[in-house]
Design a protein around this motif. Structure first.
Motif, mmCIF file in Angstrom:
data_model
loop_
_atom_site.group_PDB
_atom_site.id
_atom_site.type_symbol
_atom_site.label_atom_id
_atom_site.label_comp_id
_atom_site.label_asym_id
_atom_site.label_seq_id
_atom_site.Cartn_x
_atom_site.Cartn_y
_atom_site.Cartn_z
ATOM 1 N N ALA A 189 4.718 11.080 4.007
ATOM 2 C CA ALA A 189 5.310 10.044 4.854
ATOM 3 C C ALA A 189 4.508 9.876 6.139
ATOM 4 C CB ALA A 189 6.762 10.406 5.185
ATOM 5 N N ASN A 190 4.323 8.632 6.563
ATOM 6 C CA ASN A 190 3.591 8.281 7.784
ATOM 7 C C ASN A 190 2.106 8.616 7.714
ATOM 8 O OD1 ASN A 190 5.906 7.308 9.211
ATOM 9 N ND2 ASN A 190 6.484 9.433 9.593
ATOM 10 N N GLN A 191 1.563 8.817 6.514
ATOM 11 C CA GLN A 191 0.146 9.127 6.365
ATOM 12 C C GLN A 191 -0.478 8.245 5.283
ATOM 13 O OE1 GLN A 191 -1.311 11.418 8.443
ATOM 14 N NE2 GLN A 191 0.691 11.713 9.382
ATOM 15 N N THR A 192 -0.017 7.016 5.160
ATOM 16 C CA THR A 192 -0.469 6.165 4.047
ATOM 17 C C THR A 192 -1.340 5.017 4.550
ATOM 18 O OG1 THR A 192 1.572 4.839 4.063
ATOM 19 C CG2 THR A 192 1.566 6.831 2.714
ATOM 20 N N PHE A 193 -1.014 3.767 4.201
ATOM 21 C CA PHE A 193 -1.885 2.628 4.507
ATOM 22 C C PHE A 193 -1.882 2.327 6.003
ATOM 23 C CE2 PHE A 193 -1.158 0.605 0.047
ATOM 24 C CZ PHE A 193 -2.101 1.454 -0.506
ATOM 25 N N GLU A 194 -2.963 2.688 6.671
ATOM 26 C CA GLU A 194 -3.125 2.425 8.098
ATOM 27 C C GLU A 194 -4.101 1.285 8.360
ATOM 28 O OE1 GLU A 194 -2.406 3.753 11.290
ATOM 29 O OE2 GLU A 194 -0.713 4.902 10.555
ATOM 30 N N GLY A 195 -5.193 1.236 7.600
ATOM 31 C CA GLY A 195 -6.209 0.212 7.815
ATOM 32 C C GLY A 195 -6.192 -0.819 6.702
#
Length: 353
Positions: free
Chosen positions: A170-176
Motif C-alpha cells: 500500500a502507498n508504494q505503487t503507481f507514482e509516475g
C-alpha cells in the motif's frame, strides 16, 4: 506520501559546463550567496552537475489556498495543450497554473467510480486533452475529461495490485506516469518493489494504444534504484528515454533526491518474470546520474526541517516544459504533505541529456 527512510550521503560532484541564465527573480534568491558561489573555484553559480543547472526556485504557492482549496500536497505536473501548467495533488484536486506566474487559474475535483477521493499521484495529458491519472490505492490509471468527468479505467496486471489482491505494498505503487513515442505508449512507474522481488528492483508498466484509441497492457521493465530510495516520478524525453526521480528521507537528516537519465529501449520485458532478483538474462533499464539535487546551489533557500541542503524538500512531481538549445527545461515540485515542517517549492532546472 510515505517515504522510504534512508541513510543520506552527501557526495560532491565535479562540476563543469556553462552557466544558464536565471529567469525572473523568485522567492528566496540570495544575491550575496550567488555572488559567493560564482567566485568559488570557478564553479558556475547555478550548476548542480556537468549535466544540470538550477535557474531559480519559487515558494510562492506554499501554504496558500485557491477558491477554498488548499494548494499543496502536489504529486505531479504536466503541460496542458494550451501551454498552461497542470499540478495534481494527492487529495483529488487538479489545478491549472499560469506557466510563468504559477498562479492558480482553475481547480477541478476528481473522484473514482463511487464518487470517492483518489490517492492521485501520476498525471499525463493525452493528445486530445484527456487527463490520465494514477491512484496508488489499488493501483489504477483512469481517464478524465478536462472538466473532471470520469471516462474509463485502464487494465492493471494482477501482480501490481496491492496485497492481498496482488504483491504490491500500500502507498508504494503507481507514482509516475508519462506518454512515450508521440503518445502511442504510456508508462507508469511503481514507487517500490513487489513482494518477492529484490527490494532495489522496481517495475515500470507500459500500455499501447490500439487502433480504436483504447489502451491495452504492454511490456514491463525492471529498474534498479539506489539503496533505500524509491521512484516518485518519471518523464519521457523527446528521444524516447526517461528522466527518473529517485527519492528518500531520513528523520533528522532530510531528503535525498537524485535525477537520472534512463533508457528502457533495450531492457528485457519482465511481465512474465515472477520474481525479479537480478538474475542473469534479465536486462535492466540502464541509467546515468544527471544530478543529485543536494549538490545544487541553495540560492538562498531555507528549510523548515534538517536537510543536507536547505534547497531540498520532498520533491515528487516533474515535467519537461520546453527546450533551450541542447538542454531540456525541467520543472520539479515538492509535496508538502500539508505539513508545517515542509514546503511547496518549484524548481526550474535545465538538463542536458
Amino acid at each position: 506520501m510515505r517515504l522510504t527512510t534512508v541513510i543520506a550521503a552527501a557526495a560532491a560532484l565535479v562540476v563543469a559546463g556553462s552557466l544558464t541564465a536565471a529567469g525572473p527573480a523568485a522567492a528566496g534568491t540570495d544575491a550575496a550567496a550567488t555572488s559567493h558561489l560564482r567566485q568559488s573555484a570557478g564553479r558556475p553559480a547555478h550548476a548542480c552537475s556537468p549535466s544540470a543547472s538550477l535557474d531559480r526556485f519559487s515558494d510562492a504557492l506554499d501554504k496558500t489556498t485557491y477558491q477554498g482549496t488548499y494548494v499543496g500536497n502536489l504529486s505531479a505536473l504536466a503541460v496542458d495543450r494550451d501551454g498552461s501548467l497542470l499540478a495534481l495533488d494527492d487529495r483529488s484536486s487538479l489545478f491549472s497554473l499560469g506557466a510563468r506566474t504559477l498562479r492558480p487559474q482553475r481547480v477541478v475535483r476528481l473522484a473514482d467510480e463511487q464518487g470517492a477521493e483518489l490517492d492521485s499521484e501520476g498525471l499525463a495529458v493525452d493528445r486530445d486533452g484527456t487527463r490520465l491519472i494514477t491512484s496508488e490505492t489499488e493501483p489504477s490509471v483512469r481517464r478524465y475529461t478536462p472538466d473532471g468527468k470520469l471516462l474509463d479505467r485502464l487494465p492493471v496486471p494482477d501482480a501490481l495490485r496491492v496485497a492481498p489482491a496482488g504483491r504490491a505494498t500500500a502507498n508504494q505503487t503507481f507514482e509516475g506516469l508519462t506518454l512515450l513515442l508521440g503518445g502511442h505508449a504510456l508508462l507508469a512507474s511503481m514507487e517500490n518493489a513487489l513482494s518477492g522481488d529484490s527490494p532495489d528492483l522496481v517495475r515500470f508498466q507500459t500500455w499501447t494504444r490500439t487502433a480504436g484509441g483504447h489502451w491495452r497492457l504492454g511490456a514491463q521493465y525492471a529498474y534498479r534504484v539506489d539503496a533505500g530510495l524509491g521512484v516518485p516520478e518519471v518523464q519521457a524525453t523527446p528521444d524516447g528515454r526517461l528522466l527518473v526521480l529517485e527519492r528518500g528521507f531520513t528523520e533528522g537528516v532530510g531528503n535525498t533526491v537524485r535525477l537520472y537519465l534512463a533508457d528502457p529501449r533495450h531492457a528485457s520485458d519482465t511481465r512474465r518474470v515472477e520474481n525479479l532478483t537480478g538474475q542473469p538474462g534479465v536486462r535492466l533499464i540502464r541509467k546515468t546520474l544527471l544530478a543529485d539535487i543536494a549538490d545544487c546551489p541553495s540560492l538562498g533557500a531555507t528549510a523548515k526541517q534538517p536537510q543536507p541542503n536547505p534547497l531540498l524538500d520532498n520533491i515528487e512531481g516533474m515535467a519537461v516544459t520546453g527546450r533551450d538549445g541542447n538542454r531540456l527545461k525541467v520543472l520539479l515540485v515538492s509535496d508538502d504533505n500539508q505539513n508545517d515542517a515542509q514546503t511547496t517549492r518549484f524548481y526550474h532546472l535545465r538538463v542536458r541529456v
